[in-house]
Every structure is written in C-alpha cells, then in structure tokens.
Write a protein that holds these residues in place. Structure first.
Motif, PDB file in Angstrom:
ATOM      1  N   ALA A 330       1.206  -1.249   0.190  1.00 46.01           N
ATOM      2  CA  ALA A 330       0.366  -0.046  -0.104  1.00 46.01           C
ATOM      3  C   ALA A 330       1.333   0.841  -0.108  1.00 46.01           C
ATOM      4  CB  ALA A 330      -0.850  -0.617   1.421  1.00 46.01           C
ATOM      5  N   TYR A 331       0.715   2.038  -1.079  1.00 50.19           N
ATOM      6  CA  TYR A 331       1.391   3.250  -0.722  1.00 50.19           C
ATOM      7  C   TYR A 331       0.154   4.737  -0.480  1.00 50.19           C
ATOM      8  CZ  TYR A 331       3.214   7.295  -3.044  1.00 50.19           C
ATOM      9  OH  TYR A 331       3.387   9.137  -3.342  1.00 50.19           O
ATOM     10  N   CYS A 332       0.312   5.065   0.698  1.00 48.29           N
ATOM     11  CA  CYS A 332       0.221   5.976   1.442  1.00 48.29           C
ATOM     12  C   CYS A 332       0.472   7.715   1.443  1.00 48.29           C
ATOM     13  CB  CYS A 332      -0.059   5.270   3.151  1.00 48.29           C
ATOM     14  SG  CYS A 332      -0.295   3.695   3.560  1.00 48.29           S
ATOM     15  N   ARG A 337      -4.293  12.078   2.687  1.00 49.05           N
ATOM     16  CA  ARG A 337      -5.207  10.659   2.979  1.00 49.05           C
ATOM     17  C   ARG A 337      -5.613   9.847   1.977  1.00 49.05           C
ATOM     18  NH1 ARG A 337      -7.727  14.515   7.366  1.00 49.05           N
ATOM     19  NH2 ARG A 337      -9.205  14.788   5.848  1.00 49.05           N
ATOM     20  N   LYS A 338      -4.473   9.460   1.760  1.00 43.48           N
ATOM     21  CA  LYS A 338      -4.745   8.672   0.500  1.00 43.48           C
ATOM     22  C   LYS A 338      -4.175   7.619   0.083  1.00 43.48           C
ATOM     23  CE  LYS A 338      -3.660   8.412  -4.601  1.00 43.48           C
ATOM     24  NZ  LYS A 338      -2.729   9.045  -6.090  1.00 43.48           N
ATOM     25  N   VAL A 339      -4.689   6.376   0.111  1.00 43.04           N
ATOM     26  CA  VAL A 339      -4.449   5.048   0.232  1.00 43.04           C
ATOM     27  C   VAL A 339      -4.477   4.542  -1.008  1.00 43.04           C
ATOM     28  CG1 VAL A 339      -3.723   2.865   1.112  1.00 43.04           C
ATOM     29  CG2 VAL A 339      -4.398   4.687   2.752  1.00 43.04           C
ATOM     30  N   LEU A 341      -3.413   0.908  -2.994  1.00 40.09           N
ATOM     31  CA  LEU A 341      -2.288  -0.320  -2.564  1.00 40.09           C
ATOM     32  C   LEU A 341      -3.425  -1.674  -3.762  1.00 40.09           C
ATOM     33  CD1 LEU A 341      -4.685  -2.554  -1.907  1.00 40.09           C
ATOM     34  CD2 LEU A 341      -5.589  -1.531   0.411  1.00 40.09           C
ATOM     35  N   GLU A 380      -7.556   2.389  -4.624  1.00 36.50           N
ATOM     36  CA  GLU A 380      -7.849   3.467  -4.026  1.00 36.50           C
ATOM     37  C   GLU A 380      -9.146   3.800  -2.975  1.00 36.50           C
ATOM     38  OE1 GLU A 380      -7.138   7.970  -5.493  1.00 36.50           O
ATOM     39  OE2 GLU A 380      -6.237   6.687  -6.549  1.00 36.50           O
ATOM     40  N   SER A 382      -9.913   6.619   0.666  1.00 35.58           N
ATOM     41  CA  SER A 382      -9.365   7.282   1.514  1.00 35.58           C
ATOM     42  C   SER A 382      -9.894   7.191   2.754  1.00 35.58           C
ATOM     43  CB  SER A 382      -9.874   8.996   1.297  1.00 35.58           C
ATOM     44  OG  SER A 382      -9.046   9.205   0.205  1.00 35.58           O
ATOM     45  N   VAL A 389      -6.516   1.200   9.566  1.00 36.85           N
ATOM     46  CA  VAL A 389      -6.843   0.858   8.055  1.00 36.85           C
ATOM     47  C   VAL A 389      -5.709  -0.734   9.184  1.00 36.85           C
ATOM     48  CG1 VAL A 389      -5.915  -0.029   6.475  1.00 36.85           C
ATOM     49  CG2 VAL A 389      -6.809   2.121   6.438  1.00 36.85           C
TER      50      VAL A 389
END
Length: 459
Positions: A330-332, A337-339, A341, A380, A382, A389
């Motif tokens: 996961a790139y956070c 507040r964006k993920v 994965l 993706e 939020s 998470v």
C-alpha cells in the motif's frame, strides 16, 4: 480258643491302634504357599502402574513450564510430601535459570533464597560430584529441627515456613548430565521409604531426559524467533499524519510471514505484509530476501503498487521458481489521506472507525510465483480522519481454527467492537483484535502458524 476278630470297615484298618491324643482344633485356614509372593507381585504391579501413569502425563507436556510443574507434583505424590522446590541451572553455571515452587509463594521462595546454598540439601545435590552417592540416591533429612549442626539461618527459615524434614534429589542422567535438582518438604519429621526412593529415582531419571529435550526445543524456538525478529523492522517510522503499530509472532518451526513500513519521498509511506510458503530456515531466508527486494522496488516506484508487485513476481519466478508467496503493498499519502494498494493472493485490509468497519474491496489475484506474468489493477480509497487501516496475514485467521469465511466474520466483529476510547491508538486496536481472535494468547505453543498484524491510524 482264640479271640474273635473285629469286623473290617471300609477305610479303617482295625489292626492300627487308635491314638488317645486329640488334635487341636483348626482355628485358622493356612495360607496358600504362594500368597506372600502374590502380594509382593501385586504391590510391584501397582507401583509400576502408578509410575507408568505419571511418566505418560509427563511425556504429554509440550512446554518446559508444564513439564516442571508436572515433575514437582508427581515427585511430591511419590515421596508423600506436600510442598517442593525445583531449580534448573544452565550447564557450567551456578545461577538458577528457572526456580519453581509447589505450595510455596513468592515470599516463601524469597526466604529460601536467603539460606546459604551449601547449607541446604538441594545445594549439596546441585554442587556435589555427579558420581557421588547423593547424585543417585538423593539426600534425606528426616528431622531438620533436631539436627544440632543445622545452619542457624536454615533453622530460622524452616521454622518460619513450617517444614520439619526434606528429601532432595538431583535431576541427572547419563545422557543429559545434571540439569538441576528438586527438594520436597515434609510438615512433620520423616523420610521416604526405600521403595519410594527407588520409584522417584526412576521417575526423575526419565524426567531429566524429557526436560533436556524440551530445553533444547525451547532454545531452538527462541533462536528462530530471534532470527525472525532480526529479519523484520527494528522500529516503525514516524510519518506526520499517521501512527503505526505492529504485532508479530513466529511459529515454533520458523515461518515466512512478514511486514514492513518504510518512509518514501514526499512524506509518503509504504506499508507491506506478506507470507512465503513453507516453514523452517528456508522459508525464513526467502522471507528476508523478498522483504529486502520489495523495499528496493518501493523506493524506486512505490507510487505504483502494481509495478512493485510485478517486479517482485519476476524476481521470485527467476530466482526461486519453486516458491510461492502472497503480498500486499500500500502506498499512503497521509497528508492527503490517500491509499493506493495492490495485492497478490493476499487477504484484504480492514478499515475501522467511528462510522464504518469494512473490508477494502481488492481485485482477486493469484499469489506470486503462480503466473507467467502477474498484474492486477490497484485499488484506491481514502481513510477518514480517525480511521485505522488493519493489514494482517492469513495466519491470524487460521489460528482461530474456524473455516475462512467464519474467521473473516470473527475478525470483522472483533474490529467493530474495539472500545471507542481505544480506536485512536493503533497499538490498543491491534491488542484488542488479537485478544478477541485468539483468547488463549498470541504465544500459544500448539500452533504452527505465524501471525502478523499491522495497523495504521490516520489522524
């Protein structure tokens, strides 16, 4: 004229004179010739049955603590005592590695430790020559308070704790050497009989072999756990806007479950969990290589989780074609507040907060190493402020013993019922989920599954 002959009666010879003496009446039935031997045999059979039952109970113990408790209780039953003390020592040292009491509280053990070691029977069996008679037969002290040569401090402690006699026995065998010793205390003056000494001696020699095996097993498990911990992050990064917590437990044989959290450029954060197939040193080594490779790919192209996992798939297929693995990356961007994965055969994350508790819908994909070319769309979402998470490995689900669909439901329920006061603390969230999923504890020894839980709380 001759005297007439007496008539003959069957079974009686009239020529044999009848004795004028009357035999004494039979007051007791004489014992059968083998009754004494039969009693002895019955006693031996009873003793052997008892010894067999006790050794079977000891053999059923799977941990060192359980075996030591069983040994203390069984020894007390064999010698007829109520309380006891057991000490294990590492080879070549005089510092106890384990001290365990039966019927003795922490304060009682503290009083016993104030007595000089050489003044006690336990100290003599621990420090004496291995081939001495004490090492075979133990030391009986039938009347402690009546012993004029008793150490004054030992007399004071014996009076305070209320024991009047003791019997000490080393825990030693030819194969294992001397591991320690045990002593049992009598409330009144007395000592075990010769038969009791023989039985407890047989039991102690068997117990020593069993303890030696468990000691080596626990040492190996500790080494495996240490290696596994060294292959995982030593600390979690501090990134503004997000707080992290992780829990990890390695199975007794060493497994391939892992996690990672690494800072990326532009205040981004990379989160990963995964599992390598198999167990033992080979799986642990593969896990270390896979995690190191993912870190490198994440630094180069972390904003594209699909590319990271595609590179990992190619590496695994070329270097270890017989190996399979699952992974989720996961790139956070905490500030936004964006993920983003992507997952390869891995369980979906869980998002929990004040307004929702739900699984993230990820694309169904095969594990790494199972396709000629791996690629699946990323997802993706939020997380709202205050949401957490939760990433985890399937070992958490398997450890419950339930079917997978029921295990997923249990995890959802555990996360949904996290107390409101704990929802803003990722460590409290992970601990609550683990307690709800695994009531017997994370370190139960009868499970071979690794467990990884990684929580990211967004402020």
């Amino acid at each position: 004229m001759s005297a007439p002959h007496l008539p003959k009666v069957a079974g009686i010879d009239p020529e044999v004179p009848v004795s004028t003496q009357t035999a004494a009446p039979l007051r007791e039935i004489p014992a059968a010739p083998g009754a004494f031997i039969q009693d002895r045999l019955a006693g031996w059979v009873s003793d052997l049955t008892t010894l067999h039952e006790l050794t079977e109970r000891l053999a059923a113990t799977a941990t060192l603590d359980a075996a030591l408790n069983e040994l203390l209780h069984a020894g007390a039953a064999l010698v007829g005592a109520r309380r006891g003390l057991l000490v294990l020592e590492r080879a070549g040292t005089t510092t106890p590695s384990t001290t365990l009491g039966l019927g003795l509280g922490p304060a009682d053990l503290g009083h016993l430790e104030t007595v000089e070691r050489s003044a006690t029977a336990l100290g003599r069996v621990l420090d004496g020559p291995p081939d001495a008679a004490d090492a075979r037969d133990g030391i009986a002290t039938p009347d402690l308070l009546g012993d004029q040569d008793l150490d004054p401090r030992h007399r004071e402690v014996a009076t305070r704790l209320g024991y009047a006699a003791s019997y000490a026995l080393p825990l030693a065998s030819e194969a294992a050497g001397r591991l320690g010793g045990a002593v049992w205390f009598y409330d009144e003056p007395g000592e075990p009989s010769e038969k009791q000494r023989h039985l407890v001696g047989l039991y102690a020699r068997y117990a020593t072999e069993h303890l030696a095996r468990l000691t080596e097993l626990e040492r190996a498990r500790a080494d495996i756990a240490t290696v596994a911990d060294e292959l995982l992050p030593s600390r979690l990064p501090r990134i503004p806007g997000v707080r992290l917590a992780a829990r990890h437990r390695t199975g007794p044989q060493g497994g391939g479950d892992w996690y990672d959290a690494l800072p990326l450029p532009d205040h981004a954060l990379g989160l990963a969990v995964g599992s390598v197939g198999g167990s033992g040193p080979s799986a642990m080594a593969a896990m270390g290589r896979l995690r190191a490779s993912l870190r490198a790919y994440a630094v180069m192209e972390g904003e594209d989780p699909v590319a990271v996992l595609s590179d990992l798939e190619l590496l695994l297929r070329l270097t270890e074609p017989a190996r399979t693995a699952t992974a989720l990356f996961a790139y956070c961007e905490p500030a936004a507040r964006k993920v983003v994965l992507a997952g390869a055969g891995h369980t979906p994350p869980l998002v929990l907060g004040d307004r929702r508790c739900e699984y993230v819908e990820t694309t169904l994909s095969a594990p790494l190493g199972m396709l000629a070319c791996w690629e699946a769309p990323s997802v993706e979402f939020s997380p709202a402020p205050g949401e957490t998470v939760l990433l985890y490995t399937d070992g958490l689900l398997r450890r419950t013993g339930d079917a997978m669909d029921r295990a997923f439901a249990r995890l959802h329920s555990a996360a949904a019922y996290v107390p409101k006061a704990d929802r803003h603390d990722p460590a409290a969230v992970t601990d609550h989920v683990l307690r709800a999923m695994l009531p017997d504890g994370l370190d139960q020894s009868d499970s071979t599954e690794d467990v990884v839980v990684l929580a990211a709380h967004f402020d």
